[in-house]
Motif scaffolding. Structure first.
Motif, PDB file in Angstrom:
ATOM      1  N   ALA A  31      35.251  66.142  39.144  1.00  0.00           N
ATOM      2  CA  ALA A  31      34.057  65.547  38.522  1.00  0.00           C
ATOM      3  C   ALA A  31      34.437  64.754  37.267  1.00  0.00           C
ATOM      4  N   THR A  32      35.363  65.286  36.493  1.00  0.00           N
ATOM      5  CA  THR A  32      35.842  64.572  35.305  1.00  0.00           C
ATOM      6  C   THR A  32      36.532  63.280  35.718  1.00  0.00           C
ATOM      7  N   ILE A  33      37.364  63.355  36.749  1.00  0.00           N
ATOM      8  CA  ILE A  33      38.047  62.148  37.233  1.00  0.00           C
ATOM      9  C   ILE A  33      37.020  61.125  37.691  1.00  0.00           C
ATOM     10  N   ALA A  34      35.967  61.553  38.357  1.00  0.00           N
ATOM     11  CA  ALA A  34      34.910  60.634  38.810  1.00  0.00           C
ATOM     12  C   ALA A  34      34.221  59.970  37.621  1.00  0.00           C
ATOM     13  N   ARG A  35      33.968  60.724  36.546  1.00  0.00           N
ATOM     14  CA  ARG A  35      33.351  60.124  35.349  1.00  0.00           C
ATOM     15  C   ARG A  35      34.279  59.097  34.722  1.00  0.00           C
ATOM     16  N   TRP A  36      35.582  59.382  34.708  1.00  0.00           N
ATOM     17  CA  TRP A  36      36.550  58.407  34.206  1.00  0.00           C
ATOM     18  C   TRP A  36      36.587  57.181  35.116  1.00  0.00           C
ATOM     19  N   ARG A  37      36.587  57.409  36.417  1.00  0.00           N
ATOM     20  CA  ARG A  37      36.668  56.317  37.387  1.00  0.00           C
ATOM     21  C   ARG A  37      35.470  55.379  37.240  1.00  0.00           C
ATOM     22  N   ASN A  38      34.289  55.940  36.947  1.00  0.00           N
ATOM     23  CA  ASN A  38      33.065  55.147  36.798  1.00  0.00           C
ATOM     24  C   ASN A  38      32.820  54.709  35.363  1.00  0.00           C
ATOM     25  N   CYS A  39      33.784  54.959  34.488  1.00  0.00           N
ATOM     26  CA  CYS A  39      33.723  54.573  33.067  1.00  0.00           C
ATOM     27  C   CYS A  39      32.517  55.157  32.344  1.00  0.00           C
ATOM     28  N   ARG A  40      32.071  56.323  32.771  1.00  0.00           N
ATOM     29  CA  ARG A  40      30.987  57.019  32.065  1.00  0.00           C
ATOM     30  C   ARG A  40      31.539  57.937  30.987  1.00  0.00           C
ATOM     31  N   GLN A  41      32.835  58.149  31.017  1.00  0.00           N
ATOM     32  CA  GLN A  41      33.512  58.998  30.032  1.00  0.00           C
ATOM     33  C   GLN A  41      34.919  58.437  29.868  1.00  0.00           C
ATOM     34  N   GLN A  42      35.495  58.642  28.689  1.00  0.00           N
ATOM     35  CA  GLN A  42      36.848  58.160  28.424  1.00  0.00           C
ATOM     36  C   GLN A  42      37.771  59.341  28.187  1.00  0.00           C
ATOM     37  N   PHE A  43      39.069  59.068  28.204  1.00  0.00           N
ATOM     38  CA  PHE A  43      40.046  60.116  27.938  1.00  0.00           C
ATOM     39  C   PHE A  43      39.874  60.634  26.520  1.00  0.00           C
ATOM     40  N   GLY A  44      40.028  61.931  26.351  1.00  0.00           N
ATOM     41  CA  GLY A  44      40.101  62.515  25.026  1.00  0.00           C
ATOM     42  C   GLY A  44      41.531  62.372  24.501  1.00  0.00           C
ATOM     43  N   PRO A  45      41.780  62.801  23.277  1.00  0.00           N
ATOM     44  CA  PRO A  45      43.109  62.636  22.677  1.00  0.00           C
ATOM     45  C   PRO A  45      44.242  63.293  23.468  1.00  0.00           C
ATOM     46  N   GLU A  46      44.022  64.519  23.957  1.00  0.00           N
ATOM     47  CA  GLU A  46      45.084  65.209  24.691  1.00  0.00           C
ATOM     48  C   GLU A  46      45.392  64.503  26.006  1.00  0.00           C
ATOM     49  N   THR A  47      44.348  64.092  26.720  1.00  0.00           N
ATOM     50  CA  THR A  47      44.548  63.405  27.997  1.00  0.00           C
ATOM     51  C   THR A  47      45.193  62.046  27.778  1.00  0.00           C
ATOM     52  N   ALA A  48      44.770  61.336  26.740  1.00  0.00           N
ATOM     53  CA  ALA A  48      45.363  60.032  26.443  1.00  0.00           C
ATOM     54  C   ALA A  48      46.866  60.186  26.201  1.00  0.00           C
ATOM     55  N   MET A  49      47.260  61.248  25.510  1.00  0.00           N
ATOM     56  CA  MET A  49      48.680  61.491  25.256  1.00  0.00           C
ATOM     57  C   MET A  49      49.419  61.803  26.552  1.00  0.00           C
ATOM     58  N   LYS A  50      48.828  62.633  27.417  1.00  0.00           N
ATOM     59  CA  LYS A  50      49.460  62.951  28.701  1.00  0.00           C
ATOM     60  C   LYS A  50      49.634  61.693  29.552  1.00  0.00           C
ATOM     61  N   VAL A  51      48.586  60.873  29.606  1.00  0.00           N
ATOM     62  CA  VAL A  51      48.644  59.642  30.397  1.00  0.00           C
ATOM     63  C   VAL A  51      49.720  58.712  29.838  1.00  0.00           C
ATOM     64  N   ALA A  52      49.778  58.591  28.522  1.00  0.00           N
ATOM     65  CA  ALA A  52      50.803  57.741  27.895  1.00  0.00           C
ATOM     66  C   ALA A  52      52.205  58.228  28.245  1.00  0.00           C
ATOM     67  N   GLU A  53      52.403  59.533  28.213  1.00  0.00           N
ATOM     68  CA  GLU A  53      53.712  60.080  28.559  1.00  0.00           C
ATOM     69  C   GLU A  53      54.049  59.818  30.027  1.00  0.00           C
ATOM     70  N   MET A  54      53.072  59.973  30.901  1.00  0.00           N
ATOM     71  CA  MET A  54      53.294  59.719  32.334  1.00  0.00           C
ATOM     72  C   MET A  54      53.672  58.268  32.601  1.00  0.00           C
ATOM     73  N   LEU A  55      52.988  57.352  31.902  1.00  0.00           N
ATOM     74  CA  LEU A  55      53.201  55.927  32.131  1.00  0.00           C
ATOM     75  C   LEU A  55      54.271  55.335  31.216  1.00  0.00           C
ATOM     76  N   LYS A  56      54.783  56.166  30.306  1.00  0.00           N
ATOM     77  CA  LYS A  56      55.815  55.739  29.352  1.00  0.00           C
ATOM     78  C   LYS A  56      55.365  54.532  28.523  1.00  0.00           C
ATOM     79  N   ILE A  57      54.166  54.681  27.950  1.00  0.00           N
ATOM     80  CA  ILE A  57      53.634  53.637  27.067  1.00  0.00           C
ATOM     81  C   ILE A  57      53.194  54.275  25.754  1.00  0.00           C
TER      82      ILE A  57
END
Length: 108
Positions: A31-57
């Motif tokens: 459900a959280t992924i669906a909210r992100w996919r539909n841009c109804r919610q954005q990544f929080g700080p912890e998730t943004a950090m995890k995503v950055a580490e995964m994508l190496k950015i």
């Protein structure tokens, strides 16, 4: 970039098949992924950090994009997008966030 763009990058860079795989990888509900996919919610700080580490950015790039999505007016949104555009990594599929430049101006 929007949250959905980052989700697509994760799928492509991690050879995943669907959003449920992202949910398991990030330890989030579908459900959280669906909210992100539909841009109804954005990544929080912890998730943004995890995503950055995964994508190496730079995590600042993702944070700026998330603040741009939350911005209450176009001027502020453009400022955040300009800040986020300073971290470009074309080989990872990231392009300058130009979608905001095509948005209509608010009349209020």
């Amino acid at each position: 970039m929007k949250t959905s763009d980052y989700l697509d990058l994760i799928i492509n860079n991690k050879d995943l098949n669907r959003d449920a795989d992202i949910a398991r990888l990030l330890n989030k509900s579908t459900a959280t992924i669906a909210r992100w996919r539909n841009c109804r919610q954005q990544f929080g700080p912890e998730t943004a950090m995890k995503v950055a580490e995964m994508l190496k950015i730079d995590p600042a790039r993702i944070a700026a994009d998330m603040y741009a999505q939350r911005a209450s007016n176009q001027r502020l949104k453009r400022k955040w997008l300009k800040y986020g555009a300073t971290e470009m990594v074309p080989e990872r599929g990231l392009e300058p966030p130009t979608y905001a430049l095509r948005m209509r101006r608010s009349t209020d």
